[in-house]
Design an enzyme around this catalytic site. Structure first.
Site, PDB file in Angstrom:
ATOM      1  N   ALA A  23       0.916  -1.220   0.080  1.00 14.95           N
ATOM      2  CA  ALA A  23       0.045  -0.116  -0.107  1.00 14.95           C
ATOM      3  C   ALA A  23       0.747   1.194   0.009  1.00 14.95           C
ATOM      4  O   ALA A  23       2.050   1.201   0.541  1.00 14.95           O
ATOM      5  CB  ALA A  23      -0.880  -0.107   1.092  1.00 14.95           C
ATOM      6  N   GLY A  24       0.437   2.406  -0.429  1.00 18.51           N
ATOM      7  CA  GLY A  24       1.182   3.754  -0.622  1.00 18.51           C
ATOM      8  C   GLY A  24       0.009   4.646  -0.529  1.00 18.51           C
ATOM      9  O   GLY A  24      -1.057   4.523  -0.185  1.00 18.51           O
ATOM     10  N   MET A  26      -0.972   6.415  -2.852  1.00 20.40           N
ATOM     11  CA  MET A  26      -2.059   6.460  -3.913  1.00 20.40           C
ATOM     12  C   MET A  26      -3.114   5.284  -3.704  1.00 20.40           C
ATOM     13  O   MET A  26      -4.204   5.430  -4.204  1.00 20.40           O
ATOM     14  CB  MET A  26      -1.125   6.143  -5.311  1.00 20.40           C
ATOM     15  N   LYS A  43      -3.592  -2.722  -8.925  1.00 18.32           N
ATOM     16  CA  LYS A  43      -3.438  -1.481  -7.921  1.00 18.32           C
ATOM     17  C   LYS A  43      -4.972  -1.002  -8.020  1.00 18.32           C
ATOM     18  O   LYS A  43      -5.547  -0.747  -9.227  1.00 18.32           O
ATOM     19  CB  LYS A  43      -2.521  -0.458  -8.858  1.00 18.32           C
ATOM     20  N   ASP A 137      10.131   9.825 -11.099  1.00 14.98           N
ATOM     21  CA  ASP A 137       9.971   9.194  -9.818  1.00 14.98           C
ATOM     22  C   ASP A 137      11.001   7.840  -9.870  1.00 14.98           C
ATOM     23  O   ASP A 137      10.286   6.884  -9.403  1.00 14.98           O
ATOM     24  CB  ASP A 137       8.625   8.997  -9.441  1.00 14.98           C
TER      25      ASP A 137
END
Length: 248
Positions: A23-24, A26, A43, A137
């Site tokens: 998880a992050g 976003m 995702k 990124d």
């Protein structure tokens, strides 16, 4: 991997979700299986972002950029719903840890392994830049290590080279402190050179087990990148020239 929580969906599109992969900021990523038995990674955007149209623009751009880059250098996009109530994308499952996980679990990589990593990422970035894209990124957690070479993931803030505008009102950082090039931090025009800078920082991390720009906060990291010098102590002599060239 973690088991599904009660609040996690059990299916999305034609995919049955099996486990949590991570998880992050976003969204969450799940291990899933298609109706035909293919193992995939799905995702799913966090609900609070799903109602933000500007965030959806970022998500659509990630899916479009990953489709253009293709499966040789990133996880191939197999399916997506970027317009539904909960946007999601299904990609091929890449069986391998991130560079962050590998270094955390086993320490810095041997010099020969760093050279192989750099060669693979260099080829990937040459392909990305040849499409007129800048990843923006490149960082250890966005590099997956596989038996047949590294994969770059998360093209959420990738942009065409001529693009200058940033998506910031959603509160999502455009880039990662400590791996962003000075011109990216300062809001100047970003080209493929910014990815090359990030590549130099990633290789320094892989070879030493430490990020080359230290700092106790995001602000300190950003200041150090713009005004300071990278910390390269412990970097093998054979890697110093290519790492310094990337960071230059």
């Amino acid at each position: 991997m973690q088991p599904l929580e009660p609040e996690d969906p059990r299916t999305l599109g034609d995919y049955r979700l099996l486990r949590r992969l991570g998880a992050g900021g976003m969204g969450r990523v799940y291990l899933a299986r298609s109706a035909g038995g293919r193992t995939v990674a799905v995702k799913v955007v966090h609900p609070q972002h799903a109602v933000d149209e500007e965030f959806r623009v970022r998500f659509r751009r990630e899916v479009a950029a990953a489709r253009r880059v293709g499966g040789a250098w990133t996880a191939p996009v197999l399916d997506a719903d970027t317009d539904g109530p909960v946007p999601w994308v299904a990609t091929g499952y890449v069986a391998g840890p991130s560079l962050t996980q590998a270094v955390a679990g086993h320490g810095a990589l041997p010099e020969a392994a760093v050279r192989v990593l750099g060669a693979g990422l260099g080829e990937a970035l040459r392909h990305v830049h040849g499409l007129g894209l800048v990843h923006r990124d490149v960082k250890p957690s966005n590099v997956l290590l596989t038996l047949d070479g590294p994969r770059l993931i998360d093209f959420g803030i990738a942009r065409a080279m001529e693009g200058t505008a940033s998506l910031t009102s959603t509160g999502v950082s455009v880039g990662s402190p400590g791996y962003m090039a000075p011109e990216q931090i300062l809001g100047e025009r970003v080209t493929g050179a910014a990815d090359v800078f990030a590549l130099g920082a990633v290789l320094a991390y892989a070879a030493t087990g430490r990020a080359p720009f230290p700092g106790d906060s995001s602000a300190a990291l950003l200041y150090h990148v713009v005004h300071g010098e990278p910390r390269l102590d412990g970097l093998p002599d054979g890697l110093r020239e290519p790492v310094q060239a990337g960071l230059a």
